[in-house]
Write a protein that holds these residues in place. Structure first.
Motif, PDB file in Angstrom:
ATOM      1  N   SER A  72      -6.216  28.341  -2.590  1.00 19.73           N
ATOM      2  CA  SER A  72      -6.497  27.351  -3.623  1.00 19.73           C
ATOM      3  C   SER A  72      -5.223  26.665  -4.076  1.00 19.73           C
ATOM      4  O   SER A  72      -5.217  25.487  -4.389  1.00 19.73           O
ATOM      5  CB  SER A  72      -7.116  28.031  -4.838  1.00 19.73           C
ATOM      6  N   TYR A  88      -0.356  31.708  12.576  1.00 25.62           N
ATOM      7  CA  TYR A  88      -0.513  30.400  11.947  1.00 25.62           C
ATOM      8  C   TYR A  88       0.843  29.724  11.856  1.00 25.62           C
ATOM      9  O   TYR A  88       1.843  30.369  11.526  1.00 25.62           O
ATOM     10  CB  TYR A  88      -1.109  30.553  10.546  1.00 25.62           C
ATOM     11  N   ARG A 140      -2.759  41.232   2.173  1.00 25.49           N
ATOM     12  CA  ARG A 140      -2.491  40.781   0.824  1.00 25.49           C
ATOM     13  C   ARG A 140      -1.933  41.943   0.041  1.00 25.49           C
ATOM     14  O   ARG A 140      -2.375  43.076   0.226  1.00 25.49           O
ATOM     15  CB  ARG A 140      -3.821  40.345   0.203  1.00 25.49           C
ATOM     16  N   MET A 164      -7.447  27.918  10.438  1.00 29.84           N
ATOM     17  CA  MET A 164      -6.415  27.554   9.455  1.00 29.84           C
ATOM     18  C   MET A 164      -6.153  28.659   8.437  1.00 29.84           C
ATOM     19  O   MET A 164      -6.903  29.614   8.306  1.00 29.84           O
ATOM     20  CB  MET A 164      -6.788  26.272   8.730  1.00 29.84           C
ATOM     21  N   THR A 179      -9.121  37.040  10.292  1.00 25.32           N
ATOM     22  CA  THR A 179      -7.838  37.729  10.084  1.00 25.32           C
ATOM     23  C   THR A 179      -7.816  38.290   8.661  1.00 25.32           C
ATOM     24  O   THR A 179      -8.662  37.934   7.836  1.00 25.32           O
ATOM     25  CB  THR A 179      -6.651  36.770  10.311  1.00 25.32           C
ATOM     26  N   SER A 219      -9.500  29.892  -8.543  1.00 26.60           N
ATOM     27  CA  SER A 219      -9.737  30.583  -7.275  1.00 26.60           C
ATOM     28  C   SER A 219      -9.851  32.077  -7.530  1.00 26.60           C
ATOM     29  O   SER A 219      -9.464  32.570  -8.564  1.00 26.60           O
ATOM     30  CB  SER A 219      -8.577  30.334  -6.338  1.00 26.60           C
ATOM     31  N   GLY A 272      -4.937  28.985   4.381  1.00 28.54           N
ATOM     32  CA  GLY A 272      -4.648  28.247   3.151  1.00 28.54           C
ATOM     33  C   GLY A 272      -5.115  29.011   1.937  1.00 28.54           C
ATOM     34  O   GLY A 272      -5.625  30.118   2.036  1.00 28.54           O
ATOM     35  N   ASP A 320       0.728  37.102  -0.321  1.00 27.69           N
ATOM     36  CA  ASP A 320       0.428  37.395   1.080  1.00 27.69           C
ATOM     37  C   ASP A 320       1.686  37.885   1.797  1.00 27.69           C
ATOM     38  O   ASP A 320       2.784  37.363   1.576  1.00 27.69           O
ATOM     39  CB  ASP A 320      -0.058  36.134   1.804  1.00 27.69           C
TER      40      ASP A 320
HETATM   41  P1  AMP Z   1      -8.312  31.688  -2.386  1.00 27.03           P
HETATM   42  O1  AMP Z   1      -7.220  31.045  -3.149  1.00 27.03           O
HETATM   43  O2  AMP Z   1      -9.292  32.458  -3.200  1.00 27.03           O
HETATM   44  O3  AMP Z   1      -8.960  30.723  -1.447  1.00 27.03           O
HETATM   45  O4  AMP Z   1      -7.657  32.816  -1.459  1.00 27.03           O
HETATM   46  C1  AMP Z   1      -6.558  32.524  -0.660  1.00 27.03           C
HETATM   47  C2  AMP Z   1      -6.167  33.757   0.065  1.00 27.03           C
HETATM   48  O5  AMP Z   1      -7.136  34.070   1.100  1.00 27.03           O
HETATM   49  C3  AMP Z   1      -4.870  33.629   0.818  1.00 27.03           C
HETATM   50  O6  AMP Z   1      -3.756  33.762  -0.018  1.00 27.03           O
HETATM   51  C4  AMP Z   1      -5.019  34.762   1.813  1.00 27.03           C
HETATM   52  O7  AMP Z   1      -4.752  36.009   1.203  1.00 27.03           O
HETATM   53  C5  AMP Z   1      -6.488  34.689   2.186  1.00 27.03           C
HETATM   54  N1  AMP Z   1      -6.623  33.843   3.401  1.00 27.03           N
HETATM   55  C6  AMP Z   1      -6.816  32.521   3.482  1.00 27.03           C
HETATM   56  N2  AMP Z   1      -6.836  32.102   4.758  1.00 27.03           N
HETATM   57  C7  AMP Z   1      -6.649  33.198   5.521  1.00 27.03           C
HETATM   58  C8  AMP Z   1      -6.553  33.437   6.914  1.00 27.03           C
HETATM   59  N3  AMP Z   1      -6.671  32.450   7.802  1.00 27.03           N
HETATM   60  N4  AMP Z   1      -6.347  34.706   7.321  1.00 27.03           N
HETATM   61  C9  AMP Z   1      -6.231  35.708   6.430  1.00 27.03           C
HETATM   62  N5  AMP Z   1      -6.311  35.558   5.107  1.00 27.03           N
HETATM   63  C10 AMP Z   1      -6.512  34.316   4.650  1.00 27.03           C
END
Ligand code: AMP
Length: 498
Positions: free
Chosen positions: A238, A257, A335, A234, A211, A7, A236, A316
């Motif tokens: 990886s 959430y 983040r 949602m 968001t 990811s 989430g 996060d």
């Molecule tokens: P990845 O693993 O590359 O898909 O990135 C995951 C990261 O994307 C999460 O740890 C968050 O920092 C960000 N993220 C995922 N979903 C959201 C959401 N609904 N709102 C804000 N940030 C998100």
């Protein structure tokens, strides 16, 4: 079955992480709750389709031979997605053949074409993140003539060479000059305001996450959609899926959430920006269980997953907003350590610093150094791009760095950034060429004066390495003396860590 999955997580390089087949069932469970929740707020979503732009990314092999791919790519390629049972609430205009095509142009082209052909059936328009939807709108701006030609003649552009797409589109495409004429009329106009609702008039909401880092895209989405609701359904990653938004139609600033306790084991490190915790092996962080978090407080999320991560810090920062029954709800705050982000790229301070250092090497022969810099994620045009403001010290005024060299500095910075950034530039076209704006000498001192006039401490003043506050941007932009863009795409291959 062990696979690994990569990811573009925490600032920087993609990480490899363990993944097990059963995890797809768990994630499917979360997906299966999204439409029943939405159905409580928006009626009749079973009377049409979703124009949802979904894409797969390149996959690689680890040295041991395991497949490594981003989590959504894993999901779209799985039987869970490909052979999903008929569900009137989850019908997509995009055929699987288009979603699964690894060539991002062919995939996008076909998905857009299908969205246009079925425009009256479309009830929601979306992509995973806001940046993806805006990229689709930009794609339409650039390609509507060819798309409308295909619709008018009932033929598929020769640029689409994927045999499975050609086969499936042969069944769908019929000459429709009336629709082609409509698309010409709408898209040839200078004015693209509300283009989404003009082309897809039955759209009830946008299905996009806005968001976190994606909040920067809200005004542009509002412009193109006439302010349609934006549903952040949602939350989430990886590593693990976390939870869902039980009030998906709420205003983006009010989104919370609810973490689902069956997705993993969730713990929280109390977070306080003014007194950051220094953690060491000898003093483990004070972890708070999901059930004991307190409303109003900030926490860093720590997960233990079924795939094998143990007390893993996602990066996060969340704030508890309220409780749903006994389940806490969280606002995504930000983040940790991310300075710049356009799409799934996340660039931190040290990477930016490294980029500046590598680019500065080119200035040596001109006896010039970068004395100050800051940055800005410019998303006013799509795709967005990084803007770096530079104040230079030119020691030999009769021989300043040439335009050509400053353009090369942009490229040198891009070459130094992580592979997720470079993939966005090269393969996905989701990030535009990096820009350097050289500002007049003394600009950063003015910036400091401004901060101090607003109450900053002189002793503790630090140049912000990223700016977004309008008066500061205006000050910087009013001092620009030259502008430079990266003249070429940086190096990128699907192989890891190149
Ligand atoms: P990845 O693993 O590359 O898909 O990135 C995951 C990261 O994307 C999460 O740890 C968050 O920092 C960000 N993220 C995922 N979903 C959201 C959401 N609904 N709102 C804000 N940030 C998100």
């Amino acid at each position: 079955m062990m696979k690994t999955c990569s990811s573009g997580t925490s600032a920087g390089e993609r990480k490899l992480m363990p993944f097990i087949h059963e995890e797809l069932d768990r994630r499917q469970l979360l997906y299966s709750l999204l439409m029943p929740v939405m159905n409580q707020y928006v009626p009749d979503l079973d009377k049409g389709k979703a124009l949802h732009f979904l894409f797969v990314k390149a996959e690689t092999k680890t040295p041991g031979g395991l497949v490594a791919r981003p989590v959504l790519t894993s999901y779209y390629k799985s039987d869970h997605f490909k052979n999903r049972p008929f569900d009137p609430y989850n019908l997509y205009t995009s055929p699987n053949e288009a979603i699964l095509c690894p060539d991002s142009f062919q995939s996008m082209y076909t998905q857009m074409l299908c969205g246009l052909i079925m425009r009256h059936q479309v009830l929601r328009v979306g992509a995973v993140f806001a940046s993806g939807l805006l990229r689709a709108i930009r794609f339409l701006q650039l390609n509507w003539q060819q798309l409308s030609h295909d619709i008018s003649t009932g033929t598929l552009s020769p640029k689409i060479t994927d045999p499975s797409i050609r086969e499936c589109m042969a069944k769908l495409l019929k000459p429709d000059p009336e629709l082609a004429e409509f698309i010409n009329m709408e898209c040839s106009s200078e004015d693209w305001e509300r283009i989404i609702t003009r082309i897809w008039p039955n759209t009830k909401y946008l299905d996009v996450i806005v968001t976190g880092a994606m909040a920067q895209y809200i005004p542009t989405l509002d412009y193109y959609s006439g302010g349609l609701p934006k549903a952040c359904t949602m939350y989430g990653s990886s590593e693990c899926y976390f939870g869902l938004n039980l009030r998906p139609i709420s205003d983006p600033s009010d989104v919370s959430y609810t973490i689902m306790p069956n997705m993993g084991y969730f713990e929280f490190i109390p977070h306080d920006d003014s007194s950051p915790l220094t953690l060491s092996r000898d003093s483990p962080p004070p972890l708070v269980d999901l059930a004991y978090v307190e409303v109003g407080k900030y926490y860093e999320l720590v997960i233990t997953t079924y795939c094998g991560l143990n007390r893993y810090r996602v990066g996060d920062i969340l704030q508890v907003t309220r409780f749903h029954n006994t389940a806490p709800e969280f606002r995504f705050v930000r983040r940790k350590n991310v300075l710049l982000s356009i799409d799934s790229d996340k660039t931190d301070e040290s990477e930016l610093q490294r980029g500046i250092e590598n680019a500065s090497v080119l200035l040596k022969e001109f006896n010039t150094t970068v004395v100050e810099y800051t940055s800005y994620a410019d998303t006013k045009s799509i795709p967005g791009h990084y803007v770096i403001y530079w104040e230079l010290m030119i020691k030999n005024a009769s021989r300043p760095p040439t335009n050509e060299v400053l353009n090369q500095c942009c490229l040198a910075m891009e070459e130094s950034l992580n592979s997720v950034y470079r993939q966005g530039r090269v393969a996905d076209n989701s990030i535009g060429p990096l820009e350097i704006r050289v500002v007049k000498n003394g600009t950063f001192e003015e910036l400091m004066d401004y901060a101090i006039s607003r109450g900053a401490s002189i002793n503790q003043y630090k140049v912000p390495r990223c700016v977004s506050f309008t008066p500061i941007m205006e000050l910087l932009d009013s001092r620009v003396i030259s502008v430079h863009f990266s003249p070429a795409a940086p190096h990128w291959t699907p192989e890891r860590r190149r």
